[in-house]
Design an enzyme around this catalytic site. Structure first.
Site, short mmCIF file in Angstrom:
data_model
loop_
_atom_site.label_atom_id
_atom_site.label_comp_id
_atom_site.label_asym_id
_atom_site.label_seq_id
_atom_site.Cartn_x
_atom_site.Cartn_y
_atom_site.Cartn_z
N GLU A 161 3.75 -19.19 8.23
CA GLU A 161 4.07 -18.33 7.08
C GLU A 161 4.87 -17.11 7.53
O GLU A 161 5.87 -16.74 6.90
CB GLU A 161 2.77 -17.88 6.41
N GLU A 164 8.45 -18.13 8.60
CA GLU A 164 9.26 -18.45 7.42
C GLU A 164 9.71 -17.18 6.70
O GLU A 164 10.87 -17.06 6.29
CB GLU A 164 8.43 -19.32 6.47
N CYS A 195 -1.25 -21.16 0.17
CA CYS A 195 -2.58 -21.57 0.65
C CYS A 195 -3.51 -22.03 -0.47
O CYS A 195 -4.41 -22.82 -0.23
CB CYS A 195 -3.25 -20.41 1.40
N SER A 215 6.18 -20.86 -0.35
CA SER A 215 6.24 -21.19 1.08
C SER A 215 6.12 -22.69 1.31
O SER A 215 5.40 -23.40 0.62
CB SER A 215 5.11 -20.47 1.82
N LYS A 255 -9.54 -27.69 -3.63
CA LYS A 255 -9.23 -28.37 -2.38
C LYS A 255 -9.54 -29.87 -2.49
O LYS A 255 -8.96 -30.68 -1.76
CB LYS A 255 -10.02 -27.76 -1.22
N GLU A 258 -6.36 -31.11 -3.74
CA GLU A 258 -5.31 -30.99 -2.72
C GLU A 258 -5.38 -32.12 -1.71
O GLU A 258 -4.35 -32.68 -1.30
CB GLU A 258 -5.42 -29.64 -2.01
N GLU A 263 1.39 -36.87 -0.33
CA GLU A 263 2.28 -36.48 0.76
C GLU A 263 1.53 -36.03 2.01
O GLU A 263 2.12 -35.91 3.09
CB GLU A 263 3.23 -35.36 0.32
N CYS A 424 -10.88 -16.51 -2.20
CA CYS A 424 -11.71 -17.70 -1.96
C CYS A 424 -13.20 -17.39 -1.91
O CYS A 424 -14.03 -18.28 -2.15
CB CYS A 424 -11.30 -18.36 -0.66
#
Length: 450
Positions: A161, A164, A195, A215, A255, A258, A263, A424
């Site tokens: 991160e 980038e 995230c 990102s 999550k 996710e 992918e 979180c």
């Protein structure tokens, strides 16, 4: 072993991953849907859940049993942890993980997130916020898990991160042009964090214009999966990567979604490409299943294990070594703070005098703004001002920021978004007290529905 949570769970139904079509509503083939559902028999129609839903996915009028429109749901679970009557349920893979733990061929890896270490003990009667890191590790090990702390993977996220963001600074603010920076030309400021899977899904469905700004770095868990099934399997554990069963343990219900995204099978691709597994090996995911903090408490109780009774001593292991920067990811502003520390050091050549970067911490505010001056070591001390924002607590400010970006893309350079209030630590998978849930927390005032 008592529990503060009284949340019902359900095993994924046969149609949880959809049919054979590539796209169905807002889901792709293989993606889990219906992760959060309202039990129609228990719902009183009090409408509390609607006040906490970031995407207005709750259907139903006052006094009538509500339901969730799956195509709008981001699986954040805020409706669940704030339902006063415990009428909202969560998909769970506890029984599947237990079967894997009991299978001698499977190498089951626990991958606990930072926020779990301040939540798990509460499920066993300890004071909320009790930190029992080594006791937690020992409990997982006794249950049959091998350890790999998410903090290790979060350090990789910080580097990705931060790097980038630095490239964007060089291209967009300093005017540098090189082959290494070419791809940045398609990813302008502001730079959004990636995230939080609930936020990413929210953007994909409702704010697709923001996608080029998000990102390209994976979340720590999705970095951890490929590392475990390639480098970890080969060099640390010395096991067949096909036998590694990755189980992140998280404060987050999103999550679960996710992990099902098609992918995320990087380890399989890498292993095939490098001839480390047979070329005809069927594709397998980087993360196999996700357990919430409540789920792991249920699993431990089924196995008769109480973390509070475990030793507080635990020998250091390679996969549990970390810098500490990732530990603050669970708190709103944590990802921003950790990435800015790295970016500041690389751009200026100096450590921040105040490494805590307290202006970007947003655990008790849903929107925080700050300006960070950065002296540039390669530009004769020239100072640039990095304008940042930290957003948490669902989408009220997301909509506001999205509109502002259309008219003024220079308002911010870096924006962290966490769906859940405070980050979180107050995720949809954390401990719950029904009949007065998370909104009673002093940091979480009950929102007023617009």
């Amino acid at each position: 072993m008592g529990s503060v949570s009284n949340i019902k769970t359900f095993a994924p139904p046969a149609d949880a991953r959809g049919g054979d079509v590539e796209f169905e509503g807002t889901y792709r083939k293989g993606e889990l849907r219906g992760i959060i559902k309202i039990n129609q028999d228990n719902c009183t129609g009090c409408d509390t859940c609607s006040a906490f839903c970031p995407t207005d996915a709750i259907m139903g009028t006052l006094g009538v049993a509500h339901a969730i429109e799956d195509n709008s749901c981001v699986a954040c679970g805020q409706c669940l942890i704030n339902c006063p009557f415990g009428a909202i349920e969560q998909m769970s893979f506890v029984d599947e993980v237990i079967k894997k733990l009991d299978d001698p061929k499977s190498f089951v890896v626990a991958h606990p997130s930072p926020a779990v270490r301040v939540a798990l003990a509460e499920e066993f009667g300890a004071e909320p916020g009790s930190v029992t890191i080594n006791k937690m590790y020992n409990a997982f090990k006794k249950a049959g898990f091998h350890m790999y702390d998410v903090n290790f993977a979060a350090d990789h996220t910080i580097l990705e991160e931060g790097t980038e963001f630095i490239k964007k600074v060089k291209y967009w603010l300093l005017g540098e042009r090189s082959k290494d920076l070419e791809h940045v030309s398609h990813h302008p400021f502001p730079h959004f964090t990636s995230c939080c899977p609930a936020w990413v899904r929210n953007a994909e469905i409702f704010h697709p214009e923001l996608i080029p700004h998000i990102s390209g770095a994976k979340s720590p868990i999705q970095m951890g999966g490929p590392i475990a099934k390639t480098w970890g399997a080969k060099f640390i554990w010395k096991v067949d990567p096909r036998d590694v069963f990755m189980v992140p343990i998280t404060p987050c219900t999103a999550k679960i979604f996710e992990a099902s995204r098609p992918e995320f099978n990087s380890a399989w691709k890498y292993l095939i490409k490098n001839n480390e597994i047979p070329s005809d090996t069927p594709s397998f995911p980087d993360i196999d299943v996700v357990l919430t903090a409540r789920d792991i408490a249920t699993l431990l109780k089924k196995k008769g294990i109480n973390p509070l009774e475990m030793s507080d001593e635990y020998e250091d292991e390679v996969m549990n070594v970390y810098s500490g920067g990732g530990t603050i990811f669970g708190n709103s502003g944590g990802v921003m703070e950790a990435a800015l520390r790295t970016s500041y050091f690389i751009l200026s050549g100096m450590e921040l005098k105040n490494p805590d970067l307290t202006p970007v911490r947003g655990y008790d505010k849903d929107l925080v703004e700050a300006t960070i001056p950065v002296p540039l070591k390669d530009y004769d001390g020239k100072i640039i001002e990095i304008k940042v924002a930290v957003v948490n607590g669902a989408s009220k400010n997301i909509n506001k920021i999205a509109k502002e970006l259309v008219s003024n893309q220079n308002k911010y350079h870096f924006i962290e978004v966490m769906n859940c209030p405070g980050g979180c630590v107050n995720g949809g998978g954390q401990p719950v007290r029904t009949m007065g849930t998370s909104w009673l927390h002093p940091l979480l005032p009950l929102p007023i529905r617009a």
